[in-house]
Design a protein around this motif. Structure first.
Motif, mmCIF file in Angstrom:
data_model
loop_
_atom_site.group_PDB
_atom_site.id
_atom_site.type_symbol
_atom_site.label_atom_id
_atom_site.label_comp_id
_atom_site.label_asym_id
_atom_site.label_seq_id
_atom_site.Cartn_x
_atom_site.Cartn_y
_atom_site.Cartn_z
ATOM 1 N N GLU A 135 0.656 -1.161 -0.074
ATOM 2 C CA GLU A 135 0.263 -0.089 0.011
ATOM 3 C C GLU A 135 1.016 1.214 0.043
ATOM 4 N N GLY A 136 1.932 1.072 0.332
ATOM 5 C CA GLY A 136 3.037 2.479 0.252
ATOM 6 C C GLY A 136 2.563 3.229 1.687
ATOM 7 N N ASP A 137 3.454 4.203 1.900
ATOM 8 C CA ASP A 137 3.153 5.082 3.028
ATOM 9 C C ASP A 137 2.580 6.230 2.651
ATOM 10 N N GLY A 138 1.305 6.041 2.031
ATOM 11 C CA GLY A 138 0.252 7.241 1.463
ATOM 12 C C GLY A 138 -0.709 7.259 2.357
ATOM 13 N N LEU A 139 -1.855 8.276 1.620
ATOM 14 C CA LEU A 139 -2.696 8.555 2.444
ATOM 15 C C LEU A 139 -3.589 7.326 3.250
ATOM 16 N N LEU A 140 -3.608 6.295 2.663
ATOM 17 C CA LEU A 140 -4.213 5.033 3.580
ATOM 18 C C LEU A 140 -3.733 4.764 4.731
ATOM 19 N N SER A 141 -2.117 4.978 4.977
ATOM 20 C CA SER A 141 -1.741 4.714 6.280
ATOM 21 C C SER A 141 -1.173 5.909 7.172
ATOM 22 N N ALA A 148 -3.177 14.988 6.643
ATOM 23 C CA ALA A 148 -3.983 16.209 6.275
ATOM 24 C C ALA A 148 -3.438 16.892 5.280
ATOM 25 N N HIS A 149 -2.078 17.028 5.070
ATOM 26 C CA HIS A 149 -1.520 17.989 4.360
ATOM 27 C C HIS A 149 -1.516 17.465 2.997
ATOM 28 N N HIS A 150 -1.294 16.032 2.577
ATOM 29 C CA HIS A 150 -1.527 15.216 1.565
ATOM 30 C C HIS A 150 -2.918 15.205 0.866
ATOM 31 N N ARG A 151 -3.866 14.994 2.104
ATOM 32 C CA ARG A 151 -5.308 14.652 1.616
ATOM 33 C C ARG A 151 -5.684 16.343 1.032
ATOM 34 N N LYS A 152 -5.215 17.338 1.463
ATOM 35 C CA LYS A 152 -5.850 18.609 0.922
ATOM 36 C C LYS A 152 -5.155 18.785 -0.351
ATOM 37 N N ILE A 153 -3.792 18.408 -0.522
ATOM 38 C CA ILE A 153 -3.306 18.303 -2.069
ATOM 39 C C ILE A 153 -3.929 17.601 -2.862
ATOM 40 N N ILE A 154 -4.053 16.336 -2.677
ATOM 41 C CA ILE A 154 -4.639 15.402 -3.501
ATOM 42 C C ILE A 154 -6.392 15.392 -3.898
ATOM 43 N N THR A 155 -7.026 16.182 -2.935
ATOM 44 C CA THR A 155 -8.494 16.195 -3.041
ATOM 45 C C THR A 155 -8.935 16.781 -4.383
ATOM 46 N N PRO A 156 -8.434 17.744 -5.142
ATOM 47 C CA PRO A 156 -9.025 18.301 -6.473
ATOM 48 C C PRO A 156 -8.896 17.044 -7.160
ATOM 49 N N THR A 157 -8.193 16.309 -7.220
ATOM 50 C CA THR A 157 -8.040 15.272 -8.361
ATOM 51 C C THR A 157 -9.583 14.694 -8.570
ATOM 52 N N PHE A 158 -10.193 14.531 -7.046
ATOM 53 C CA PHE A 158 -11.493 13.748 -7.391
ATOM 54 C C PHE A 158 -12.530 14.734 -7.240
ATOM 55 N N ASP A 332 7.767 11.017 -0.943
ATOM 56 C CA ASP A 332 6.364 11.240 -0.658
ATOM 57 C C ASP A 332 5.609 10.693 -2.085
ATOM 58 N N ILE A 333 5.871 11.405 -3.080
ATOM 59 C CA ILE A 333 4.916 11.466 -4.228
ATOM 60 C C ILE A 333 4.931 9.966 -4.741
ATOM 61 N N ALA A 334 6.211 9.261 -4.641
ATOM 62 C CA ALA A 334 6.322 7.882 -5.098
ATOM 63 C C ALA A 334 5.349 6.839 -4.185
ATOM 64 N N GLU A 335 5.273 7.051 -3.014
ATOM 65 C CA GLU A 335 4.540 6.278 -1.968
ATOM 66 C C GLU A 335 3.111 6.543 -2.291
ATOM 67 N N GLU A 336 2.606 7.759 -2.532
ATOM 68 C CA GLU A 336 1.262 8.065 -2.767
ATOM 69 C C GLU A 336 0.693 7.349 -4.232
ATOM 70 N N CYS A 337 1.803 7.325 -5.188
ATOM 71 C CA CYS A 337 1.323 6.550 -6.170
ATOM 72 C C CYS A 337 1.144 5.182 -5.949
ATOM 73 N N LYS A 338 1.913 4.619 -5.226
ATOM 74 C CA LYS A 338 1.655 3.199 -4.820
ATOM 75 C C LYS A 338 0.268 3.096 -4.245
ATOM 76 N N THR A 339 0.092 3.973 -3.288
ATOM 77 C CA THR A 339 -1.080 3.790 -2.593
ATOM 78 C C THR A 339 -2.455 3.837 -3.520
ATOM 79 N N PHE A 340 -2.284 4.703 -4.491
ATOM 80 C CA PHE A 340 -3.148 4.845 -5.421
ATOM 81 C C PHE A 340 -3.680 3.623 -6.387
ATOM 82 N N PHE A 341 -2.489 2.757 -6.742
ATOM 83 C CA PHE A 341 -2.746 1.480 -7.312
ATOM 84 C C PHE A 341 -3.486 0.582 -6.271
ATOM 85 N N PHE A 342 -2.897 0.699 -5.225
ATOM 86 C CA PHE A 342 -3.415 -0.394 -4.098
ATOM 87 C C PHE A 342 -4.711 -0.035 -3.689
ATOM 88 N N ALA A 343 -5.083 1.090 -3.486
ATOM 89 C CA ALA A 343 -6.396 1.674 -3.037
ATOM 90 C C ALA A 343 -7.488 1.360 -4.232
#
Ligand code: HEM
Length: 543
Positions: A135-141, A148-158, A332-343
């Motif tokens: 799952e990577g060290d992304g939003l999920l974990s 909170a910082h990552h969630r705010k940046i990524i939210t506009p994608t959705f 951080d960016i690499a870990e979030e990409c991994k999380t996206f695939f997993f989640a």
């Protein structure tokens, strides 16, 4: 003399260690059991070191040893341990995953406390190491400020306005994949193993949202992650030896190599896109916002702010290499990409799979859904964003599919402090197990037809479908609710609408009903479905 002192000292240390081990693995669990028993909460007795693991594994293996009848009463098969102990100890009971206590909680009022009104007392638990690697060290974990910082940046994608830009590309992919099917020329039929077919499809759209214009390179990385997922699933099924993942077995060596390769490719992709950022500003600003672009943009912005305060370094490179823990790094960016695939990938493909199986099992609902698609979309080959919003019947069917077959069957929280839950005192460190699937199948909440496929229960909206508004939680609840739900629903509606217009669906005679959980809820023997080509009903009607 000196030798005897050494031996004495060593035996003293060993004894202290042994006392600690016994205290942790025996006295502490027994004290916790007693603490809960005093409050009327019981459960299967704790066994030294393994807790209830042996019984859980044997109940699960027995339940999944053969397929079940075509019924939606899947709880006894999928979460057999929960079903078994609930009958003995009631809906709230204590169960031991090794030496870790988990309190099973399925009352909607208590769920509201855990996820919303008292959520500050709970945090995400540490995932199993095999899952952690995937799952990577992304939003999920992530937790706290970094999350909170990552969630705010990524939210506009959705945001829906952004996701609608993906519709033409996603629809073309579905049509392209359908056109590649070659039905039998006599009867117009073809059998498809849909769980794999849908995985290929969702991989594409999740790669679009994650990587945007770097999508081709991103997809190659997702392929490697898919291989990693297969290896982890095998290990998960077969190996119960502690520390196994550190042993240099053939499977582990392959997995370590894949891990290194995935990381290397991700870092290169991030480096390339960052270095070219200014040069492709037009492109960056025109297409749909993607995770990679948003995170690189944030990283460059934060880095230029900090360097304008400190020293005027090259912004783009310092963005990748900064050491400030609150700033976004390439890692951080690499870990979030991994999380996206997993989640995102298998969750959505599982929703597509179970919805298609349900439509094939219930032809009357399939006809109703198809009629609606034809009425709303007319002769348009690709439904528009507005069309998708008008597909009410299909929305109800998806809700019912997510209720009966939620891809994530349970989730866990850990008490960060001693906390009161509905009058029960929960000690710090206790994990709370929320069996989403069991809540979704509870007759006390959903009525006598809880195990029936009845989409019309959602006709007045999700909040009114059950006796309690917190009883429907396929995407979780509260601040950690699924960030990708709009994408999952959009893709599923789009795909099913396109398929229904072109094909009639029925289960293959080879289909065995065997929902099972291996990380996610999936069909144990695959899901072969027969697609029968229709003359485009819109064209047939108008001619
Ligand atoms: C049918 C499809 C999906 C289902 C059923 C689903 C379900 C869930 C659930 C239940 C959670 C909360 C877990 C918890 O509270 O412990 C969650 C979180 C999450 N989901 Fe989804 N999900 C789906 C699709 C997606 C997609 C398509 C993406 C992204 C591409 C995604 C990304 C995430 C992320 C990043 C989180 C963590 C959010 C956070 O903690 O801030 N999911 N999902």
């Amino acid at each position: 003399m000196e030798k005897w002192f050494k031996i004495l000292g060593l035996s003293f240390l060993v004894s202290i260690f042994m006392i600690r081990v016994v205290a942790y693995l025996w006295l502490r669990p027994k004290k916790i059991e007693e603490h809960f028993a005093k409050q009327g909460i019981r459960g299967p007795p704790y066994k030294f070191f393994i807790g209830n693991a042996k019984e859980i594994v044997s109940l699960m293996l027995k339940a999944s040893s053969q397929p079940m009848p075509f019924s939606h009463n899947i709880l006894p098969r999928v979460l057999s341990f929960y079903h078994h102990w609930k009958k003995i100890y009631g809906a709230t009971f204590l169960v031991w995953f090794g030496p870790t206590p988990r309190l099973a909680v399925a009352e909607p009022d208590l769920i509201r406390e855990i996820f919303t009104t008292k959520s500050e007392f709970y945090e995400k638990n540490e995932a199993h190491p095999l899952i952690r690697q995937l799952e990577g060290d992304g939003l999920l974990s992530l937790k706290g400020e970094k999350w909170a910082h990552h969630r705010k940046i990524i939210t506009p994608t959705f945001h829906m306005e952004n996701l609608k830009l993906l519709i033409p590309g996603a629809a073309s992919k579905v049509i392209e994949m359908l056109e590649k099917l070659t039905p039998n020329s006599k009867n117009g039929e073809i059998e498809i193993e849909i769980s794999e077919w849908f995985q290929t499809l969702t991989e594409d759209i999740v790669a679009q949202t994650a990587f945007g214009r770097s999508y081709e390179q991103g997809k190659a990385i997702f392929r490697l992650q898919a291989q990693q997922m297969v290896l982890a699933s095998e290990a998960f099924q077969k190996v119960f030896i502690p520390g196994y993942r550190f042993m240099p077995t053939k499977r582990n060596i392959k997995s370590w190599k894949l891990d290194t390769e995935i990381k290397k490719l991700l870092m290169k992709l991030i480096q390339d896109r960052t270095e070219n950022w200014g040069k492709n500003e037009m492109q960056e600003n025109n297409g749909p916002k993607d995770l990679l672009g948003l995170m690189i943009q944030a990283s460059i912005k934060e880095s230029s702010l900090s360097s304008s305060i400190n020293s005027p370094l090259n912004h783009h490179n310092s963005a990748l290499n900064n050491n400030n823990s609150s700033m976004i790094t390439a890692n951080d960016i690499a870990e979030e990409c991994k999380t996206f695939f997993f989640a995102g990938e298998q969750t959505t493909s599982n929703l597509l799979t179970w919805t298609t199986v349900l439509l094939a099992m219930h032809p009357q609902w399939q006809d109703l859904a198809r009629d609606e698609v034809i009425r709303v979309c007319g002769s348009r080959a690709i439904p528009s964003k507005d069309d998708l919003a008008k597909l009410k019947m299909l929305s109800m069917i998806l809700n019912e599919s997510l209720r009966l077959y939620p891809p994530i069957v349970a989730t866990i929280r850990r008490a960060k402090a001693d906390v009161d839950l509905g009058g029960c005192k929960i000690p710090l460190g206790t994990e709370v197990l929320i069996p989403i699937l069991a809540i979704h199948h509870d007759q006390a909440i959903w009525g006598n037809d809880a195990n029936e496929f009845n989409p019309s229960r959602f006709s007045e909206g999700v909040a009114r479908a059950a006796k309690h508004p917190m009883a429907y939680i396929p995407f979780g609840l509260g601040v950690r609710q699924c960030i990708g739900q709009n994408l999952a629903i959009l893709q599923t509606k789009l795909t099913i609408a396109i398929i229904l217009k072109r094909f009639a669906l029925r289960l293959s005679p080879q289909y065995k009903h065997a929902p099972t959980v291996l990380m996610l809820l999936h069909p144990q023997y695959g899901a072969p479905v027969i697609f029968k080509r229709l003359i485009d009903p819109a064209i047939a009607k108008s001619s």
